[in-house]
Enzyme design. Sequence first.
Site, PDB file in Angstrom:
ATOM      1  N   GLY A   1      14.694 -13.152  -6.355  1.00 48.24           N
ATOM      2  CA  GLY A   1      15.794 -13.759  -5.768  1.00 48.24           C
ATOM      3  C   GLY A   1      16.688 -12.457  -5.100  1.00 48.24           C
TER       4      GLY A   1
ATOM      5  CG  ASP B   1      -0.344  -8.104   7.351  1.00 53.09           C
ATOM      6  OD1 ASP B   1      -1.472  -7.399   6.982  1.00 53.09           O
ATOM      7  OD2 ASP B   1       0.602  -8.067   6.544  1.00 53.09           O
TER       8      ASP B   1
ATOM      9  NE  ARG C   1      -6.748  -3.673   2.301  1.00 56.77           N
ATOM     10  CZ  ARG C   1      -7.490  -4.733   2.315  1.00 56.77           C
ATOM     11  NH1 ARG C   1      -8.628  -4.537   2.124  1.00 56.77           N
ATOM     12  NH2 ARG C   1      -7.015  -5.810   2.597  1.00 56.77           N
ATOM     13  CG  LEU C   2      -1.976  -3.886  -4.133  1.00 57.09           C
ATOM     14  CD1 LEU C   2      -2.754  -3.474  -5.345  1.00 57.09           C
ATOM     15  CD2 LEU C   2      -0.508  -3.952  -4.322  1.00 57.09           C
TER      16      LEU C   2
ATOM     17  CB  CYS D   1      -0.916  -0.118   1.215  1.00 58.35           C
ATOM     18  SG  CYS D   1      -1.593  -1.586   1.696  1.00 58.35           S
TER      19      CYS D   1
END
Lengths: 655, 99
Positions: free
Chosen positions: A364, A99, A49-50, A2
């Site tokens: 990575g 979360d 927000r995402l 976000c």
Amino acid sequence: MCGIAGVCHSDDAKGDPRLLRKMISLVRHRGPDDSGVYSDHGIGLAHARLSIIDLSTGQQPMHNEDRSLWITFNGEIFNYVELRQELLQSGHRFATQSDTEVILHLYEEEGEDCVRMMNGQWGFALWDSRQRKLFLSRDRLGVRPLFYASVGNDLVFGSEIKSILAHPGVPRELDLVGLDQVFTFWCTVPPRTIFRGIHELPPGHSLTFKDGELTLHRYWQLDFDASAGNGTSEQEHAERLQDLLLDATRIRLRSDVPVGAYLSGGLDSTIITALINRVSTTSLRTFSIGFSAKELDESTFQREAIAFLNTAHSQISCDYPDIARTFPEVIWHTEKPVIRAAPVPMFLLSKLVWDAGFKVVLTGEGADEVFGGYDIYKEAKIRRFWAEQPESKHRSRLLRRLYPYQSKLQQQSDVYLQSFFRARPEDLESPFFSHLPRWDLTSRLKVFFSEDVRTALGDYDCQLELASCLPPTFSRWDGFSQAQYLETTFLLPGYILSSQGDRVGMAHSVEARHPFLDYRIVELGARMPPHLKMKVLNEKYILKRAFGHLLPPAVLNRPKQPYRAPDGKSFFARTTPEYVHELLSPETVKADGVFDFASVNRLVDKFKTGRAIGVKDDMALVGILSTQILLRQFIEEFELGGLSCGKLTMSCAAS
Amino acid sequence: MRQIDHELRRFVVDNFLYGRDNGFSDDDSMLGMGIIDSTGTLELVSFLEKKYDIVVEDSDLLPQNLDSVARLTQFTRRKLEQKQATGECSARREPVHSE
């Protein structure tokens, strides 16, 4: 993932919702799914927000049960499931599955130390209304950004600088010391940014703002102790790494939306892709970049990895004009000058990901820093080894092993190669031994600074400033660890994870997650003896040892090739976009006053006539052009809200 | 006689210092002063070959030939003299061949 923004007042003033909405609207790309504003006496918090975790009830800013704590949060806490379980057992009651709410309850329990228990990537602001205290925090490695500025007695903050510049009390001025740092280190040294008065919260730090007083606090420090692993066998190191990286990957797959992966065809992203395959049952979607310039392209290795790991793959192809066309828009997102054009393809790649319907990718990133993959480590090792016996022909011949992919360097005679890489006696004593060649080369670009800028900088020495930021234990570490520290602490957050990471990913609302940057892995790497990271000149040896069996042989045994993109030539390859002519014209350069217009003109001439073949010319052009774009977008025409970057891009399309 | 030393200095200043002569001396090491980087020698060689129509051999790529304006000047003069000598030589030989 976000975007956040906000204002904390030192008095009882109420957050201005209109200003907060304006600030957050500028980072709408970070969170196009929803937005929210919370305003009360002393505070204003905003959020874009995402939606990735808890799609239905995770809206922000979010409060705790009694509304005494409010949070606006950008990021992910990957161990939130475990933390939530513990908090439930301690009697906390949750209203959502997110979360975000875990941070609120963890703060209730642990106070500011809550961040020490979090494993993730974050930038958040938490308003503690009882104590009338604002608590800002950023993750350990600096995956997610967070900036702030003092305005009078107030504190203004945001995920991106543009939100802060939207505040009417914030001046829009270039910080020349920041510019000097970028033209040396490729990035600024936090808390300094390229804008005067706007600060970056350094990675691993928290900040509190209470009664108008600002306190910075380091909660995590990268510390090397190569002797810690002395009693551990190579096999044990490899096994520990296998277990931890698998777990780091597993918790990074926690998401309520599908997760993909970047697959470059190199060792690191192939390892992560292989590990995802081991812990996930669904078929994996992977993404990569291909280059029309053959010396940069890694498609062959990508195909090997795709076939071996059986992923559904999409690739975007990048050509010189793509770089030139997209560059202004990329600078609107990087918010700092760049010395290389490499962020541009990453920007195009995140668009491919978003268009394919993905919001989250694993990468990575971080393996080269943590396990000694970069050429700069190899270069330092050879230079130091040679400097111990300067007359040795055998040792100097090792220089041929450096940069095999740089054809122009390989054309040099032995004597010249030795001249380029020879360590001066005083260099051997420098804490920056490994990085001096890179910094010396980049510093030469300062020949382009205007007289005014040179005068303003006076005898400022950015290396001295950096030296003052080193931890007290630094001088006791071996050279390899010192090089790793410099790379991990400064270039990683300042360039790799920002200009080439978060900023160009979030430009298209794509969140990247990096298992190698799980702090447990980083700490494991810092306690490993250097010879396990680079065995003689075999880089990332321990990774190959631990994960070789999961990889196609072609990828495991390939020579290391760093990610690179076309640079200065992109702007003169076929047509030159109008904006390049305009921003580098003697009139504009003179009026802007940062660079010497006559020198820039000579550089442009070199490119126009095809005489620019060196890396210094490439870096100079990209550095100067990006600075000129930055001046236009953020200082001269900021009220256009990034539209000037649209204008620049359109001028490109029209040319 | 061409002002080779001036031409070479001008090229170095224009091409590697982008016109900003920092007052380095003709005897200063260009590697030592950070004027020339790893691809600089290639630019230099390309300039010499085009401008003076001489051939720089791989075995010539040594700092003692190229690493200061003074050395560059000497090297270029030597090459030009060699060229001239070879040219004169072949000019003298030509009639012999034509006979």
